[in-house]
Design a protein around this motif. Structure first.
Motif, PDB file in Angstrom:
ATOM      1  N   GLY A 155      52.537  47.349  25.273  1.00 42.38           N
ATOM      2  CA  GLY A 155      53.907  47.631  25.680  1.00 42.38           C
ATOM      3  C   GLY A 155      54.003  47.602  27.177  1.00 42.38           C
ATOM      4  O   GLY A 155      53.572  46.657  27.837  1.00 42.38           O
ATOM      5  N   ASN A 156      54.486  48.677  27.729  1.00 34.15           N
ATOM      6  CA  ASN A 156      54.635  48.817  29.167  1.00 34.15           C
ATOM      7  C   ASN A 156      53.261  48.716  29.856  1.00 34.15           C
ATOM      8  O   ASN A 156      52.301  49.357  29.421  1.00 34.15           O
ATOM      9  N   PRO A 157      53.130  47.924  30.918  1.00 34.44           N
ATOM     10  CA  PRO A 157      51.840  47.794  31.611  1.00 34.44           C
ATOM     11  C   PRO A 157      51.274  49.131  32.104  1.00 34.44           C
ATOM     12  O   PRO A 157      50.055  49.328  32.103  1.00 34.44           O
ATOM     13  N   GLU A 158      52.143  50.049  32.531  1.00 38.15           N
ATOM     14  CA  GLU A 158      51.664  51.360  32.982  1.00 38.15           C
ATOM     15  C   GLU A 158      51.012  52.114  31.823  1.00 38.15           C
ATOM     16  O   GLU A 158      49.962  52.728  31.987  1.00 38.15           O
ATOM     17  N   PHE A 159      51.631  52.046  30.651  1.00 40.07           N
ATOM     18  CA  PHE A 159      51.030  52.673  29.470  1.00 40.07           C
ATOM     19  C   PHE A 159      49.686  52.037  29.144  1.00 40.07           C
ATOM     20  O   PHE A 159      48.704  52.731  28.883  1.00 40.07           O
ATOM     21  N   GLU A 160      49.654  50.715  29.161  1.00 37.50           N
ATOM     22  CA  GLU A 160      48.421  50.013  28.795  1.00 37.50           C
ATOM     23  C   GLU A 160      47.263  50.379  29.721  1.00 37.50           C
ATOM     24  O   GLU A 160      46.133  50.529  29.261  1.00 37.50           O
ATOM     25  N   ARG A 161      47.529  50.543  31.002  1.00 38.50           N
ATOM     26  CA  ARG A 161      46.460  50.933  31.941  1.00 38.50           C
ATOM     27  C   ARG A 161      45.968  52.342  31.636  1.00 38.50           C
ATOM     28  O   ARG A 161      44.758  52.604  31.652  1.00 38.50           O
ATOM     29  N   ILE A 162      46.879  53.268  31.367  1.00 41.25           N
ATOM     30  CA  ILE A 162      46.480  54.644  31.042  1.00 41.25           C
ATOM     31  C   ILE A 162      45.679  54.653  29.745  1.00 41.25           C
ATOM     32  O   ILE A 162      44.631  55.309  29.653  1.00 41.25           O
ATOM     33  N   TYR A 163      46.148  53.900  28.777  1.00 42.11           N
ATOM     34  CA  TYR A 163      45.444  53.826  27.494  1.00 42.11           C
ATOM     35  C   TYR A 163      44.037  53.256  27.678  1.00 42.11           C
ATOM     36  O   TYR A 163      43.060  53.804  27.173  1.00 42.11           O
ATOM     37  N   ARG A 164      43.931  52.144  28.417  1.00 40.37           N
ATOM     38  CA  ARG A 164      42.618  51.513  28.636  1.00 40.37           C
ATOM     39  C   ARG A 164      41.685  52.436  29.424  1.00 40.37           C
ATOM     40  O   ARG A 164      40.496  52.511  29.148  1.00 40.37           O
ATOM     41  N   PHE A 190      33.493  63.555  38.286  1.00 40.95           N
ATOM     42  CA  PHE A 190      34.426  63.320  39.399  1.00 40.95           C
ATOM     43  C   PHE A 190      34.758  61.828  39.504  1.00 40.95           C
ATOM     44  O   PHE A 190      35.911  61.441  39.655  1.00 40.95           O
ATOM     45  N   GLY A 191      33.738  60.998  39.399  1.00 37.39           N
ATOM     46  CA  GLY A 191      33.949  59.550  39.458  1.00 37.39           C
ATOM     47  C   GLY A 191      34.832  59.056  38.336  1.00 37.39           C
ATOM     48  O   GLY A 191      35.701  58.198  38.537  1.00 37.39           O
ATOM     49  N   ARG A 192      34.645  59.606  37.141  1.00 39.29           N
ATOM     50  CA  ARG A 192      35.472  59.197  36.006  1.00 39.29           C
ATOM     51  C   ARG A 192      36.917  59.672  36.170  1.00 39.29           C
ATOM     52  O   ARG A 192      37.855  58.980  35.780  1.00 39.29           O
ATOM     53  N   TYR A 193      37.094  60.843  36.755  1.00 40.66           N
ATOM     54  CA  TYR A 193      38.442  61.334  37.035  1.00 40.66           C
ATOM     55  C   TYR A 193      39.138  60.387  38.017  1.00 40.66           C
ATOM     56  O   TYR A 193      40.284  60.001  37.813  1.00 40.66           O
ATOM     57  N   GLN A 194      38.424  60.003  39.066  1.00 43.29           N
ATOM     58  CA  GLN A 194      38.972  59.059  40.040  1.00 43.29           C
ATOM     59  C   GLN A 194      39.251  57.706  39.384  1.00 43.29           C
ATOM     60  O   GLN A 194      40.259  57.054  39.674  1.00 43.29           O
ATOM     61  N   TYR A 195      38.356  57.280  38.525  1.00 41.33           N
ATOM     62  CA  TYR A 195      38.529  56.023  37.797  1.00 41.33           C
ATOM     63  C   TYR A 195      39.811  56.061  36.970  1.00 41.33           C
ATOM     64  O   TYR A 195      40.617  55.124  37.018  1.00 41.33           O
ATOM     65  N   PHE A 196      39.987  57.144  36.209  1.00 41.39           N
ATOM     66  CA  PHE A 196      41.155  57.263  35.346  1.00 41.39           C
ATOM     67  C   PHE A 196      42.443  57.152  36.157  1.00 41.39           C
ATOM     68  O   PHE A 196      43.336  56.378  35.828  1.00 41.39           O
ATOM     69  N   ALA A 252      47.083  53.872  38.208  1.00 40.38           N
ATOM     70  CA  ALA A 252      47.928  53.384  39.299  1.00 40.38           C
ATOM     71  C   ALA A 252      47.942  51.854  39.371  1.00 40.38           C
ATOM     72  O   ALA A 252      48.990  51.240  39.572  1.00 40.38           O
ATOM     73  N   SER A 253      46.769  51.230  39.216  1.00 38.43           N
ATOM     74  CA  SER A 253      46.674  49.771  39.243  1.00 38.43           C
ATOM     75  C   SER A 253      45.317  49.352  38.697  1.00 38.43           C
ATOM     76  O   SER A 253      44.348  50.105  38.797  1.00 38.43           O
ATOM     77  N   GLN A 301      43.346  47.218  39.934  1.00 38.94           N
ATOM     78  CA  GLN A 301      42.429  47.150  41.083  1.00 38.94           C
ATOM     79  C   GLN A 301      41.927  48.536  41.476  1.00 38.94           C
ATOM     80  O   GLN A 301      40.802  48.677  41.944  1.00 38.94           O
ATOM     81  N   GLY A 302      42.750  49.566  41.263  1.00 37.06           N
ATOM     82  CA  GLY A 302      42.397  50.923  41.662  1.00 37.06           C
ATOM     83  C   GLY A 302      41.245  51.524  40.885  1.00 37.06           C
ATOM     84  O   GLY A 302      40.694  52.553  41.273  1.00 37.06           O
ATOM     85  N   ARG A 303      40.843  50.868  39.814  1.00 32.30           N
ATOM     86  CA  ARG A 303      39.740  51.385  39.013  1.00 32.30           C
ATOM     87  C   ARG A 303      38.371  50.973  39.547  1.00 32.30           C
ATOM     88  O   ARG A 303      37.366  51.590  39.210  1.00 32.30           O
ATOM     89  N   LEU A 304      38.326  49.943  40.395  1.00 36.46           N
ATOM     90  CA  LEU A 304      37.042  49.317  40.725  1.00 36.46           C
ATOM     91  C   LEU A 304      36.091  50.204  41.518  1.00 36.46           C
ATOM     92  O   LEU A 304      34.932  50.368  41.110  1.00 36.46           O
ATOM     93  N   ALA A 305      36.518  50.768  42.629  1.00 33.00           N
ATOM     94  CA  ALA A 305      35.596  51.596  43.430  1.00 33.00           C
ATOM     95  C   ALA A 305      35.087  52.795  42.626  1.00 33.00           C
ATOM     96  O   ALA A 305      33.865  53.043  42.610  1.00 33.00           O
TER      97      ALA A 305
END
Length: 145
Positions: free
Chosen positions: A42-51, A88-94, A99-100, A102-106
């Protein structure tokens, strides 16, 4: 026995709470973006949160396994501190992924590195367990010290 694993148990419960938080974020996103179960698109924002939630869930059993093995066979304190860094890293990843893409990579690279450290600690601890070596004996008899 409880003192020997109290830090590991604490990090485990923190990890479970983090997983519950991620799952709740998916529920909130479903409501916000009107994506009813069992739909996952559905919505790309939802899909990123879900993934992000699914990806974190996929790695959680691996994390728990090496957290406990490294804590029992290497050192509980080192494993627990490393586990906190992983969470902590997984929290930052989530949140980066939410957000984007690309924002998951670091944070992904950071948490992957921490996971490899836990794997290394686990391996070293098990190696020391199965191959007990008296370093003083080796030094004395093989180097003439």
């Amino acid at each position: 026995m409880q003192e020997q694993v109290a830090f590991l148990a604490t990090v485990t419960v923190l990890g479970v709470l983090e997983q519950a938080y991620f799952a709740m974020q998916v529920i909130y996103a479903r409501r916000k973006y009107k994506v009813s179960p069992p739909n996952i698109t559905g919505n790309p924002e939802f899909e990123r949160i879900y993934r992000a939630q699914v990806n974190c869930s996929e790695y959680f059993p691996l994390f728990l396994s090496v957290l406990w093995v490294s804590g029992i066979y290497f050192h509980q304190g080192v494993a627990a501190c490393t586990g906190i860094l992983y969470l902590f890293g997984r929290y930052q990843y989530f949140h980066g992924y939410a957000a984007s893409a690309q924002g998951r990579l670091a944070p992904l690279y950071f948490s992957s590195c921490i996971l490899w450290i836990l794997i290394g600690l686990s391996s070293l601890g098990l190696l020391a367990h199965w191959l007990p070596v008296d370093v003083a004996y080796l030094l004395k008899h093989h180097t003439g010290l």
